[in-house]
Write a protein that holds these residues in place. Structure first.
Motif, short mmCIF file in Angstrom:
data_model
loop_
_atom_site.label_atom_id
_atom_site.label_comp_id
_atom_site.label_asym_id
_atom_site.label_seq_id
_atom_site.Cartn_x
_atom_site.Cartn_y
_atom_site.Cartn_z
N ALA A 1 0.83 -1.20 0.00
CA ALA A 1 0.00 0.00 0.00
C ALA A 1 0.87 1.25 0.00
O ALA A 1 1.88 1.33 0.72
CB ALA A 1 -0.91 -0.01 1.21
N LYS A 2 0.51 2.23 -0.83
CA LYS A 2 1.25 3.50 -0.87
C LYS A 2 0.96 4.34 0.36
O LYS A 2 1.75 5.20 0.73
CB LYS A 2 0.84 4.28 -2.13
N LEU A 3 -0.21 4.08 0.98
CA LEU A 3 -0.61 4.85 2.16
C LEU A 3 -0.73 3.89 3.33
O LEU A 3 -1.44 2.89 3.25
CB LEU A 3 -1.95 5.53 1.89
N SER A 4 -0.02 4.18 4.41
CA SER A 4 -0.04 3.29 5.56
C SER A 4 -1.39 3.36 6.28
O SER A 4 -2.21 4.25 6.05
CB SER A 4 1.07 3.68 6.54
N TYR A 5 -1.58 2.41 7.18
CA TYR A 5 -2.82 2.37 7.97
C TYR A 5 -2.99 3.66 8.76
O TYR A 5 -4.08 4.25 8.80
CB TYR A 5 -2.77 1.16 8.90
N TRP A 6 -1.90 4.12 9.39
CA TRP A 6 -1.97 5.33 10.21
C TRP A 6 -2.14 6.57 9.34
O TRP A 6 -2.82 7.53 9.73
CB TRP A 6 -0.73 5.44 11.09
N GLY A 7 -1.54 6.53 8.15
CA GLY A 7 -1.71 7.66 7.24
C GLY A 7 -3.16 7.80 6.79
O GLY A 7 -3.70 8.91 6.70
N ARG A 8 -3.79 6.66 6.51
CA ARG A 8 -5.19 6.69 6.10
C ARG A 8 -6.08 7.17 7.24
O ARG A 8 -7.00 7.96 7.04
CB ARG A 8 -5.63 5.30 5.65
N ARG A 9 -5.80 6.72 8.45
CA ARG A 9 -6.60 7.16 9.60
C ARG A 9 -6.48 8.66 9.81
O ARG A 9 -7.46 9.34 10.13
CB ARG A 9 -6.14 6.43 10.87
N ALA A 10 -5.27 9.19 9.58
CA ALA A 10 -5.07 10.63 9.75
C ALA A 10 -5.87 11.42 8.72
O ALA A 10 -6.47 12.45 9.04
CB ALA A 10 -3.58 10.95 9.63
N LEU A 11 -5.91 10.92 7.48
CA LEU A 11 -6.67 11.61 6.43
C LEU A 11 -8.18 11.54 6.71
O LEU A 11 -8.89 12.53 6.51
CB LEU A 11 -6.36 11.00 5.07
N VAL A 12 -8.63 10.39 7.16
CA VAL A 12 -10.05 10.24 7.50
C VAL A 12 -10.42 11.20 8.63
O VAL A 12 -11.49 11.84 8.61
CB VAL A 12 -10.37 8.79 7.89
#
Length: 339
Positions: free
Chosen positions: A64-75
């Motif tokens: 994945a280009k976006l990590s789990y924590w990165g996605r959570r931050a964007l959400v």
């Protein structure tokens, strides 16, 4: 043809299949006992023999280009500010050290159930407005059907000659977008418009009149004088009906209040900034423009024809929606509703 992927068996069931195999049972008996295909039983046991576990192993695929924590931050950013743009989210991602394309951010938000949509236009509501809406909803939620059916609802609306024709889908081949048959004619400022005042109750539609020139308190009083009592009489509401209008300055002007008082018309007190509580729907606009009026005279004629075509059953359903509108206001704590 799309092949549907079968659902994985629970890990606990897979462990029980292996336990039966280790106790000496054959594939056929295990299959019959758990009502699982024999091929599935064989695959589970083969996996256990090969890897020593029945758990689902990591599958091969692109990282994945976006990590789990990165996605959570964007959400989290989107939920805090739903109006944030993709470009701003991309900058946030870069600041976190996870630079990625806008399409990846969009896909990550879609996986979290967030989709870009056009924001609904709603009246601006202050804390005072929301409190008043809550009090109004609590006060009238338990009104009887008889009370609602004695209300004469009113509203004013503007209808443009070409207002709804600007967006229309056509079937065409590539490169033919500008052919006359594939275009929608437009004119500046919508080609002109008309202002309408109308009223209705659960018994049906009342009068619909065009407003000549600019509306002011004197003109509004004249409209009421010529149409309100006659509409109530036509709909057989009796003398003890209640008249609903919003808090437009023309409606609350001194000469308007005097006319209502002199004619013994009871007015339904109404919270400001609350068009969503009024059952009158503007589906009239869509019905009118489907008939493609070519000038303002024809537009007015078609509006009146379509208004008279609205069946009594439709009016009854609109009035019956009033309690649901009130409940929606309470659920939203006075904020705008879906109506």
């Amino acid at each position: 043809m799309r092949i549907m992927r079968s659902k994985e068996l629970p890990e606990e069931l897979r462990d029980r299949i292996v336990a039966r195999h280790r106790s000496g049972q054959g594939y056929r008996k295990i299959s019959a006992a758990f009502k699982v295909p024999k091929s599935t039983v064989a695959s589970i046991i083969l996996k256990w023999k090969t890897f020593g576990t029945t758990r689902t192993l990591p599958r091969a695929g692109r990282l994945a280009k976006l990590s789990y924590w990165g996605r959570r931050a964007l959400v989290r950013e989107v939920k805090m500010n739903p109006k944030i743009t993709l470009a701003e989210l991309q900058r946030c991602s870069q600041e976190m050290g996870e630079s990625c394309r806008k399409s990846i951010i969009t896909a990550a938000l879609h996986q979290s159930g967030l989709y870009g949509r056009v924001a609904c236009r709603k009246p601006l509501l202050s804390a005072r407005h929301m409190t008043a809406r809550m009090e109004f909803a609590k006060r009238h939620l338990k009104d009887s059907e008889m009370v609602r059916n004695k209300i004469l609802w009113s509203d004013e609306t503007k209808i443009e000659l070409f207002g709804l024709n600007s967006k229309r889908y056509v079937w065409r081949q590539p490169g033919t977008a500008h052919r006359l048959s594939n275009t929608v004619p437009t004119v500046k400022h919508g080609g002109g418009s008309i202002m309408l005042w109308g009223c209705f109750s659960a018994a049906g539609t009342g009068r619909l009149v065009a407003i000549e020139g600019k509306m002011n308190a004197a003109k509004y009083r004249d409209i009421l004088d010529k149409n309100l009592l006659q509409s109530a009489k036509d709909l057989r509401l009796g003398r003890k009906f209640t008249f609903q209008q919003d808090n437009d300055p023309k409606h609350t002007a001194k000469i308007t209040k005097e006319w209502l008082h002199n004619n013994s018309v009871a007015v339904f007190e109404w919270p400001s900034q609350s068009p969503d509580l009024n059952p009158i729907e503007h589906h009239l606009k869509m019905a009118v423009h489907q008939r493609l009026p070519s000038n303002l005279t024809e537009l007015e004629r078609i509006c009146k024809e379509e208004w008279q075509r609205i069946p009594k059953s439709r009016c009854e359903k609109l009035v019956a929606s009033f309690p649901r509108r009130l409940m929606a206001v309470l659920a939203q704590k006075g904020a705008s509703t879906k109506y």
